[in-house]
Design an enzyme around this catalytic site. Sequence first.
Site, PDB file in Angstrom:
ATOM      1  N   THR A 279     -66.186   5.751  35.002  1.00 19.99           N
ATOM      2  CA  THR A 279     -66.132   4.332  35.019  1.00 19.99           C
ATOM      3  C   THR A 279     -66.653   3.571  34.052  1.00 19.99           C
ATOM      4  OG1 THR A 279     -66.371   4.545  37.680  1.00 19.99           O
ATOM      5  CG2 THR A 279     -67.150   2.340  36.477  1.00 19.99           C
TER       6      THR A 279
ATOM      7  N   GLY B  73     -64.564   3.239  46.199  1.00 13.83           N
ATOM      8  CA  GLY B  73     -65.878   3.342  45.655  1.00 13.83           C
ATOM      9  C   GLY B  73     -66.609   2.177  45.274  1.00 13.83           C
TER      10      GLY B  73
ATOM     11  N   ARG C 138     -59.535   5.600  50.106  1.00 10.07           N
ATOM     12  CA  ARG C 138     -60.992   5.527  49.683  1.00 10.07           C
ATOM     13  C   ARG C 138     -61.273   4.346  48.786  1.00 10.07           C
ATOM     14  NH1 ARG C 138     -64.295   6.207  44.945  1.00 10.07           N
ATOM     15  NH2 ARG C 138     -66.224   7.087  45.441  1.00 10.07           N
TER      16      ARG C 138
ATOM     17  N   THR D  96     -72.278   3.286  37.583  1.00  7.53           N
ATOM     18  CA  THR D  96     -71.316   4.352  37.731  1.00  7.53           C
ATOM     19  C   THR D  96     -71.964   5.628  38.249  1.00  7.53           C
ATOM     20  OG1 THR D  96     -69.935   5.795  36.407  1.00  7.53           O
ATOM     21  CG2 THR D  96     -72.054   4.878  35.355  1.00  7.53           C
ATOM     22  N   GLY D  97     -71.210   6.262  39.135  1.00  2.98           N
ATOM     23  CA  GLY D  97     -71.591   7.269  39.790  1.00  2.98           C
ATOM     24  C   GLY D  97     -70.972   7.594  41.114  1.00  2.98           C
TER      25      GLY D  97
HETATM   26  N1  ASP Z   1     -68.472   4.868  41.016  1.00  2.00           N
HETATM   27  C1  ASP Z   1     -67.168   5.288  40.746  1.00  2.00           C
HETATM   28  C2  ASP Z   1     -66.615   5.575  42.344  1.00  2.00           C
HETATM   29  O1  ASP Z   1     -67.446   5.911  43.117  1.00  2.00           O
HETATM   30  C3  ASP Z   1     -66.787   6.739  40.124  1.00  2.00           C
HETATM   31  C4  ASP Z   1     -67.402   6.430  38.624  1.00  2.00           C
HETATM   32  O2  ASP Z   1     -68.563   5.860  38.461  1.00  2.00           O
HETATM   33  O3  ASP Z   1     -66.877   7.032  37.785  1.00  2.00           O
HETATM   34  O4  ASP Z   1     -65.308   5.316  42.574  1.00  2.00           O
END
Ligand code: ASP
Length: 371
Positions: free
Chosen positions: A202, A232, A230, A253-254
């Site tokens: 992200t 996020g 889904r 991000t996570g």
């Molecule tokens: N936080 C994002 C999600 O759960 C994924 C990411 O940080 O790359 O969709």
Amino acid sequence: MKNALFVAASAALVALAPTHAFAEAHEDAQAPKWSIAIHGGAGTLSPDSMTPERRAEYEAALQEALDAGAKILAEGGSAMEAIQAAIIPMEDNPLFNAGRGAVFTWEGENELDASIMDGRDRSAGAVTGVTTVRNPILLADRVRTDSPHVFLMGEGAEQFALERGFEVTPAEWFATEARRQSLERMKANAMSALDVDHKFGTVGAVALDMEGNLAAGTSTGGMTGKRWGRIGDAPVVGAGTYADNRSCALSATGWGEYFIRVGVAQEICTRLRIHREMHAEHAPTGAALASWRDAFSNSVRAHDQSIADEVMAEVKELGGDGGIILVTPEGHALYSFNTTGMYRGRATSDGMNEVAIFGGEDTGSGHTPDH
Ligand code: ASP
């Protein structure tokens, strides 16, 4: 902790007050001040697992995004403009899981999410499940400025984009071979998204402009193999993105499910706001106010870092991982991540300009762009 900081701030104030340094500190505090931080995802990143060429590619991409945002701020542009200028090149760069190069859903599509927030008035815009808009961050901003809503999904978001003159971008623009292979590996070996990707990709940016306004934005393809529509944290205001001039601008991000459960972005901003409000109650009036503010600004950085780390520790306790970037009204650009690395960068009007990937690489100085 809070009391200790207040005592430290007060002690610094007493030390400064009667001296000539008082006036100098005051002048410095009046100087134009801006700050920006960016991220391109966090994850299991180690120097051994990356070739020097690959590392250079990431660093160049981060530097390009950071410089695009910093240039706008240095020239007096707004935080809202700066974060979009930083996010767009990362959305267009297939190295990152946003826009072009987004991960694939279980059904083999690229479904994009983004959100943006303006700290001036807490106006926000967000989109999820978008498949035909090249730069979802721009669409999120259009939802903010040009619709009565905050959050649009799928077909409705795309209809809104069409009506507002966004070009329809073909699916091939977003799809990359590397991401398709990740999905195939995941399916063939019954792996989790994290096992197959080792990192979140992200992108996000947060900024403070010279007017004292904060802004935050985040854009993503989500997680490889996501199913059933889904969503996020990235497009969820308060989880992946938040901005409030009274506290901070933050992008995460996570592992999104955990960031939603903790409400990471708003949780951190709220704790920072309450801390500032408590201190404001003790603020002196008149001439002493400026130096009181300087002392507070110096002491609050460590406090803000510890709050960000505490909230990230909560994410970890629940079983999630990832990281955040944040910028405060005092111009501090901070990171916190509980993974081994996070693609990141930060620049301020004080001359800091750095990009980093692995843990412990931040120096506080480095390359200075041509402004
Ligand atoms: N936080 C994002 C999600 O759960 C994924 C990411 O940080 O790359 O969709």
